[in-house]
Design a protein around this motif. Structure first.
Motif, PDB file in Angstrom:
ATOM      1  N   LEU A 122      60.891  81.245  35.701  1.00 16.59           N
ATOM      2  CA  LEU A 122      60.715  80.495  36.572  1.00 16.59           C
ATOM      3  C   LEU A 122      59.945  80.407  37.359  1.00 16.59           C
ATOM      4  O   LEU A 122      59.429  82.404  37.609  1.00 16.59           O
ATOM      5  N   GLY A 123      58.747  80.252  37.535  1.00 12.70           N
ATOM      6  CA  GLY A 123      57.421  80.243  38.396  1.00 12.70           C
ATOM      7  C   GLY A 123      57.540  80.869  39.963  1.00 12.70           C
ATOM      8  O   GLY A 123      58.283  80.448  40.468  1.00 12.70           O
ATOM      9  N   ALA A 124      56.651  81.643  40.962  1.00 12.99           N
ATOM     10  CA  ALA A 124      56.607  81.715  42.063  1.00 12.99           C
ATOM     11  C   ALA A 124      55.173  81.536  42.353  1.00 12.99           C
ATOM     12  O   ALA A 124      54.704  81.810  41.187  1.00 12.99           O
ATOM     13  N   TYR A 125      54.614  81.509  43.242  1.00 17.74           N
ATOM     14  CA  TYR A 125      53.445  81.012  44.097  1.00 17.74           C
ATOM     15  C   TYR A 125      52.688  81.949  45.164  1.00 17.74           C
ATOM     16  O   TYR A 125      53.510  81.486  45.971  1.00 17.74           O
ATOM     17  N   CYS A 126      51.927  82.338  44.638  1.00 17.47           N
ATOM     18  CA  CYS A 126      51.530  83.732  45.876  1.00 17.47           C
ATOM     19  C   CYS A 126      50.282  83.618  46.339  1.00 17.47           C
ATOM     20  O   CYS A 126      49.168  84.166  45.525  1.00 17.47           O
ATOM     21  N   LEU A 127      50.372  83.017  47.176  1.00 21.30           N
ATOM     22  CA  LEU A 127      48.499  82.629  47.947  1.00 21.30           C
ATOM     23  C   LEU A 127      48.874  83.302  49.311  1.00 21.30           C
ATOM     24  O   LEU A 127      48.234  84.124  49.660  1.00 21.30           O
ATOM     25  N   SER A 128      49.616  82.992  50.208  1.00 21.57           N
ATOM     26  CA  SER A 128      49.981  83.031  52.067  1.00 21.57           C
ATOM     27  C   SER A 128      49.822  84.267  51.929  1.00 21.57           C
ATOM     28  O   SER A 128      50.062  85.467  51.265  1.00 21.57           O
ATOM     29  N   GLU A 129      48.807  85.552  52.848  1.00 22.85           N
ATOM     30  CA  GLU A 129      49.403  85.900  53.505  1.00 22.85           C
ATOM     31  C   GLU A 129      49.837  86.294  54.784  1.00 22.85           C
ATOM     32  O   GLU A 129      49.487  85.236  54.891  1.00 22.85           O
ATOM     33  N   PRO A 130      50.379  87.415  55.395  1.00 17.19           N
ATOM     34  CA  PRO A 130      50.732  87.804  56.791  1.00 17.19           C
ATOM     35  C   PRO A 130      49.884  87.129  58.014  1.00 17.19           C
ATOM     36  O   PRO A 130      50.050  86.405  58.818  1.00 17.19           O
ATOM     37  N   HIS A 131      48.802  87.381  57.391  1.00 17.86           N
ATOM     38  CA  HIS A 131      47.406  87.315  58.792  1.00 17.86           C
ATOM     39  C   HIS A 131      46.402  86.169  56.944  1.00 17.86           C
ATOM     40  O   HIS A 131      44.791  86.187  57.817  1.00 17.86           O
ATOM     41  N   ALA A 132      46.479  85.533  56.595  1.00 22.16           N
ATOM     42  CA  ALA A 132      45.957  84.550  56.194  1.00 22.16           C
ATOM     43  C   ALA A 132      46.827  83.426  55.535  1.00 22.16           C
ATOM     44  O   ALA A 132      46.961  83.826  54.201  1.00 22.16           O
ATOM     45  N   GLY A 133      47.287  82.950  55.711  1.00 15.41           N
ATOM     46  CA  GLY A 133      47.863  81.287  55.652  1.00 15.41           C
ATOM     47  C   GLY A 133      47.064  79.331  55.964  1.00 15.41           C
ATOM     48  O   GLY A 133      46.711  79.943  54.014  1.00 15.41           O
ATOM     49  N   SER A 134      46.644  79.454  56.229  1.00 14.87           N
ATOM     50  CA  SER A 134      45.806  78.794  56.235  1.00 14.87           C
ATOM     51  C   SER A 134      44.642  78.775  56.207  1.00 14.87           C
ATOM     52  O   SER A 134      44.073  77.622  55.649  1.00 14.87           O
ATOM     53  N   ASP A 135      44.072  80.455  56.406  1.00 15.64           N
ATOM     54  CA  ASP A 135      42.396  80.343  55.609  1.00 15.64           C
ATOM     55  C   ASP A 135      42.553  81.037  54.134  1.00 15.64           C
ATOM     56  O   ASP A 135      42.861  82.714  54.638  1.00 15.64           O
ATOM     57  N   PRO A 136      42.989  80.777  53.418  1.00 21.26           N
ATOM     58  CA  PRO A 136      43.419  81.994  52.278  1.00 21.26           C
ATOM     59  C   PRO A 136      41.907  82.658  51.861  1.00 21.26           C
ATOM     60  O   PRO A 136      42.244  83.528  51.588  1.00 21.26           O
ATOM     61  N   ALA A 137      40.838  82.042  52.319  1.00 23.10           N
ATOM     62  CA  ALA A 137      39.539  83.052  51.879  1.00 23.10           C
ATOM     63  C   ALA A 137      39.392  84.114  52.383  1.00 23.10           C
ATOM     64  O   ALA A 137      38.739  85.285  52.259  1.00 23.10           O
ATOM     65  N   ALA A 138      40.699  83.974  53.248  1.00 31.78           N
ATOM     66  CA  ALA A 138      40.117  85.222  54.525  1.00 31.78           C
ATOM     67  C   ALA A 138      41.967  86.800  53.977  1.00 31.78           C
ATOM     68  O   ALA A 138      41.366  87.502  54.390  1.00 31.78           O
TER      69      ALA A 138
END
Length: 393
Positions: A122-138
């Motif tokens: 089973l997989g999970a996707y880790c992109l968002s961070e506490p201060h980088a949700g809508s702006d993943p480049a941050a």
């Protein structure tokens, strides 16, 4: 009253019929208790994997079903109409396989993809961070090359299946450049990978959501997907498809709320007749039906573009925006139709309403969808609209 569907192949018709049957027999009897207890239904994903339902949109040469998004999303909608937590989980799992399927080497796909698509992992996707949700480049999570390994340090927030997943598709910074992000396939048992206690959420209690931390987690270099610096491209291209998955779950959730409301409106009587015969309720049901059908139409339009290999980013954003906003309205009206009973936990309508809310937030908030749509409109200004013949399938 289950949704009427138009599917591109006879195989698709049988597949959606199978999903509807599994949802009725395997999911519906369990959903109320599991959601009340916050129990994660890991065995359900194995059942769906064994039935081939976790691999539908992937090519057959990779071990997938090869049926395309037009079919996959309608199957996902059937799951969402009964158990939204499982529908979201299927969408996230399919999303977490994207990087490997699209950007992995032949050797990587042969080694890992069959078990992922078959539901054994089973997989999970880790992109968002506490201060980088809508702006993943941050993002600040880093992956530093050390000999034959990468060392990961940082934290990923709002990870669906956090603590239950067998692997995590992780985006991490490999250079100081704003877009210097890479993609890694990280096994759950990697030393230094720690999962926080699950979030205490408003809804989707059967779906575990947690922060995943990497404290010097050492990942072999052969678990890099694509090349260094391709991570943001992988993430954003995957999100286009992921938004369609959430739109499908939201549409299914709205359909389930509508079906329950219609049944109740025929049974509940006031002033000597069923409330469905009162114009106020009848018109509310009509508006709910229009909302569900319009969401489904947008969803399938985007899916057909994707299946034809055409650009669909704008249409995916429109579908996600329309489907999730409509699900919020439909589930709110469903609670209203049930009156006081709708506000109690004796009926699932209050749960549907809580579940609909988060769908306006994850896979890009609906405000971000408006940004995507408006930018696409600006970029296309002055160009003639495309006219493309649909390929027969």
């Amino acid at each position: 009253m289950p949704a009427s569907r138009l599917l591109p192949t006879a195989e698709g018709v049988e597949l959606v019929r199978l999903v509807r049957d599994i949802a009725a027999k395997e999911l519906d009897p369990r959903v109320d208790q599991a959601e009340a207890e916050g129990a994660f239904p890991r065995d359900v994903f194995r059942t769906l994997g064994a039935a081939g339902l976790l691999s539908l949109p992937y090519p057959e040469e990779h071990g997938g079903g090869g049926l395309g998004y037009e079919t996959y999303l309608q199957a996902l909608e059937e799951i969402g109409s009964v158990w939204a937590s499982v529908g979201v989980g299927v969408s996230v799992h399919v999303l977490s396989c994207f990087g490997l399927a699209q950007f992995g080497t032949d050797e990587q796909r042969r080694e890992w993809l069959p078990a992922m698509l078959g539901g054994e992992l089973l997989g999970a996707y880790c992109l968002s961070e506490p201060h980088a949700g809508s702006d993943p480049a941050a993002m600040t999570t880093r992956a530093v090359r050390d000999g034959g390994d990468y060392v990961l340090t940082g934290a990923k927030a709002w990870t669906t299946h956090g603590g239950h997943a067998d692997f995590y598709q992780v985006m991490a910074r490999t250079s100081a450049d704003r877009k210097g992000i890479s993609c890694f396939l990280v096994p759950a048992d990697t030393p230094g990978l720690v999962v926080d206690p699950p979030e205490r959420k408003m809804g989707l209690m059967g779906s575990a959501t947690a922060t995943v931390r990497f404290d010097g987690a050492r990942i072999p270099a052969h678990r890099l997907l694509g090349e260094e610096g391709q991570g943001l491209r992988i993430a954003l291209s995957a999100l286009d498809a992921g938004r369609l998955g959430i739109a499908a779950v939201a549409t299914g959730l709205a359909q389930g709320a509508l079906d329950r409301s219609l049944d109740y409106a025929h049974q509940r009587e006031t002033f000597g007749r069923p409330i469905v015969e009162h114009q106020g309720v009848a018109f509310m049901l009509a508006d709910m039906e229009a909302a569900v059908q319009s969401a489904r139409a947008m969803l399938l339009h985007a899916a057909r573009l994707k299946d034809q290999g055409l650009p669909f980013s704008k249409e995916a954003a429109v579908a996600k925006l329309v489907a999730t906003d409509n699900a919020m309205r439909v589930t709110t009206d469903a609670v209203q139709i049930f009156g006081g009973y709708g506000y109690t936990r004796d009926f699932p309508l209050e749960r549907y309403m809580r579940e609909a809310k988060v769908m306006q937030i994850f896979e890009g908030t609906n405000q971000i969808q408006r940004v995507v749509i408006s930018r696409a409109l600006s970029a296309a200004a002055g160009r003639p609209p495309a006219l493309v013949e649909r390929k027969h399938v």
